[in-house]
Design an enzyme around this catalytic site. Structure first.
Site, short mmCIF file in Angstrom:
data_model
loop_
_atom_site.label_atom_id
_atom_site.label_comp_id
_atom_site.label_asym_id
_atom_site.label_seq_id
_atom_site.Cartn_x
_atom_site.Cartn_y
_atom_site.Cartn_z
N ARG A 106 0.87 -1.18 0.00
CA ARG A 106 0.00 0.00 0.00
C ARG A 106 0.90 1.23 0.00
NH1 ARG A 106 -4.80 -1.33 -1.97
NH2 ARG A 106 -5.86 -2.90 -0.71
N ALA B 190 -10.90 -7.32 -0.06
CA ALA B 190 -11.79 -6.16 -0.10
C ALA B 190 -11.77 -5.54 -1.48
CB ALA B 190 -11.36 -5.13 0.95
N GLU C 9 -15.45 -9.71 -5.11
CA GLU C 9 -14.12 -9.36 -4.62
C GLU C 9 -13.41 -10.55 -3.96
OE1 GLU C 9 -12.24 -6.82 -5.16
OE2 GLU C 9 -13.72 -5.59 -6.17
N GLU D 139 -9.83 -11.41 -5.45
CA GLU D 139 -8.63 -11.19 -4.64
C GLU D 139 -8.05 -12.45 -4.04
OE1 GLU D 139 -8.48 -8.08 -1.82
OE2 GLU D 139 -8.36 -6.62 -3.45
N GLU E 258 -1.58 -6.06 -6.78
CA GLU E 258 -2.22 -7.36 -6.55
C GLU E 258 -1.42 -8.52 -7.12
OE1 GLU E 258 -6.17 -6.95 -8.10
OE2 GLU E 258 -6.86 -5.82 -6.35
#
Length: 193
Positions: free
Chosen positions: A69, A81, A98, A102, A147
């Site tokens: 992040r 999320a 999601e 993910e 990701e």
């Protein structure tokens, strides 16, 4: 002692509202608001809203992901999320999507845990957190950017809660979701009585 605490809507007069910055994902709004006897000016991120998922397996392990992040310069631990970025899509449908995108997982049972404003002094994001059980694997999705190197771990729910309370994991949504899920599971035996 207050026995019923609840947030209260309040709609002051908006004197002006403009997009101060148009971003790729979010905009920043600049509002002038009549407040009391005067006027205040506030800038905030106009957010689409989001969903997060506490995915628990039959051994009460929670699925956590770790990814980079940029604003915090960390690879933090998070719940799967994503944004409510499909117009008109209900939050539970977005949560199902999601979790698959993910974590390559689907769930048979879905239960709303909690909805929270993430940072009401700086944005209008409301995130809806769901408990997902009856899990099964999906085919792997293609991932890119942050990701692409997501790390996935199955962690006992109690250990995740301990890590939050000990200050080893700082993600706000993970903290709320893990603690809410632990509380929900603790209450279930009483509900059965």
């Amino acid at each position: 002692m207050m026995t019923h605490l609840q947030d209260e809507p309040f709609e002051p007069e908006i004197l002006s509202s403009e997009v101060a910055f148009h971003g790729v994902v979010w905009d920043v709004r600049d509002d002038r608001v009549r407040y009391g006897d005067g006027e205040i000016r506030r800038q905030y991120v106009a957010h689409t809203g989001a969903v997060a998922i506490v995915a628990l397996d039959e051994r009460e392990r929670v699925l956590l992901i770790q990814q980079y992040r940029h604003p915090i310069r960390h690879r933090d631990w998070e719940l799967p999320a994503g944004l409510l970025d499909v117009p008109g899509e209900p939050p539970e449908v977005a949560a199902r999507r999601e979790l698959g995108e993910e974590a390559d997982v689907t769930a048979e049972h879905w239960e709303h845990l909690v909805s929270v404003w993430t940072t009401p002094g700086g944005n209008d994001e409301m995130i809806h957190v769901y408990l997902a059980t009856g899990l099964s694997d999906l085919d792997a999705h293609e991932r890119e950017d942050e990701e692409a190197d997501i790390r996935v771990e199955w962690v006992p729910l109690s250990e995740a809660a301990d890590a939050v309370l000990a200050g080893r994991m700082h993600n706000g949504i993970l903290s709320i979701g893990v603690l809410a899920a632990e509380r929900r599971l603790r209450e279930r035996p009483r509900e059965a009585d």
